[in-house]
Design a protein around this motif. Sequence first.
Motif, PDB file in Angstrom:
ATOM      1  N   UNK A  50       0.831  -1.002  -0.014  1.00 18.19           N
ATOM      2  CA  UNK A  50      -0.170   0.055   0.151  1.00 18.19           C
ATOM      3  C   UNK A  50       0.945   1.020  -0.034  1.00 18.19           C
ATOM      4  N   UNK A  51       0.866   1.934  -0.790  1.00 18.12           N
ATOM      5  CA  UNK A  51       1.712   3.422  -1.003  1.00 18.12           C
ATOM      6  C   UNK A  51       0.492   4.487  -0.960  1.00 18.12           C
ATOM      7  N   UNK A  52       0.811   5.432   0.117  1.00 18.47           N
ATOM      8  CA  UNK A  52      -0.038   6.680   0.078  1.00 18.47           C
ATOM      9  C   UNK A  52       0.967   7.888  -0.390  1.00 18.47           C
ATOM     10  N   UNK A  53       0.407   8.762  -1.160  1.00 17.85           N
ATOM     11  CA  UNK A  53       1.382   9.658  -1.614  1.00 17.85           C
ATOM     12  C   UNK A  53       0.814  11.126  -1.085  1.00 17.85           C
ATOM     13  N   UNK A  54       1.702  12.019  -1.261  1.00 14.20           N
ATOM     14  CA  UNK A  54       1.411  13.500  -1.050  1.00 14.20           C
ATOM     15  C   UNK A  54       0.140  14.159  -1.512  1.00 14.20           C
ATOM     16  N   UNK A  55      -0.097  13.430  -2.934  1.00  9.96           N
ATOM     17  CA  UNK A  55      -1.152  13.952  -3.626  1.00  9.96           C
ATOM     18  C   UNK A  55      -2.601  13.505  -3.047  1.00  9.96           C
ATOM     19  N   UNK A  56      -2.465  12.727  -2.030  1.00 10.60           N
ATOM     20  CA  UNK A  56      -3.667  12.082  -1.766  1.00 10.60           C
ATOM     21  C   UNK A  56      -4.266  10.685  -2.053  1.00 10.60           C
ATOM     22  N   UNK A  57      -3.345  10.345  -3.086  1.00 11.80           N
ATOM     23  CA  UNK A  57      -3.842   9.208  -3.693  1.00 11.80           C
ATOM     24  C   UNK A  57      -3.128   7.923  -2.892  1.00 11.80           C
ATOM     25  N   UNK A  58      -3.862   6.891  -2.951  1.00 13.53           N
ATOM     26  CA  UNK A  58      -3.501   5.697  -2.413  1.00 13.53           C
ATOM     27  C   UNK A  58      -3.478   4.486  -3.298  1.00 13.53           C
ATOM     28  N   UNK A  59      -2.589   3.659  -3.523  1.00 10.12           N
ATOM     29  CA  UNK A  59      -2.241   2.535  -4.536  1.00 10.12           C
ATOM     30  C   UNK A  59      -2.139   1.309  -3.695  1.00 10.12           C
ATOM     31  N   UNK A  60      -3.100   0.352  -3.968  1.00  8.98           N
ATOM     32  CA  UNK A  60      -2.930  -1.029  -3.498  1.00  8.98           C
ATOM     33  C   UNK A  60      -2.413  -1.837  -4.683  1.00  8.98           C
ATOM     34  N   UNK A  61      -1.142  -2.660  -4.413  1.00  6.74           N
ATOM     35  CA  UNK A  61      -0.904  -3.417  -5.359  1.00  6.74           C
ATOM     36  C   UNK A  61      -1.175  -4.920  -4.858  1.00  6.74           C
TER      37      UNK A  61
END
Length: 124
Positions: A50-61
């Motif tokens: 799980x990656x959370x970016x400073x742009x507010x987006x979260x990616x679940x691989x």
Amino acid sequence: MKNLSIHIIDRIQEHMKALMIDEVDWLSKEATVEKWEEKRPLSYGGSFLSLQLNTGFVFEFSYIASQGTQYCTCKAEDEGYNTLYNCCGEVCDWEVPMVIKNNGVNELEEEVFVFTGKQKELWL
């Protein structure tokens, strides 16, 4: 991303290539990883990162089980057999790359990217 293991970085790159999402905005120079968590999936469908970016987006691989396939019974004499993978990559069971992108606020804006090709196409 320098704190991520080489294994995880390789899996992210595999996903991005398979899903042809290398143009997704999270790769912009302005985006940075604020928080990440490596996970150990318990079954198909469980995310491994799980990656959370400073742009507010979260990616679940993650990976999901391939649909409508069977246990691999490929043999070396079969057409298209790949010795590296011990398989032909046509209709055998395998783990399909998937990425879920959301903004953490509105689930309706969630985007799901799932690889739709054959397993052998990932080997090229």
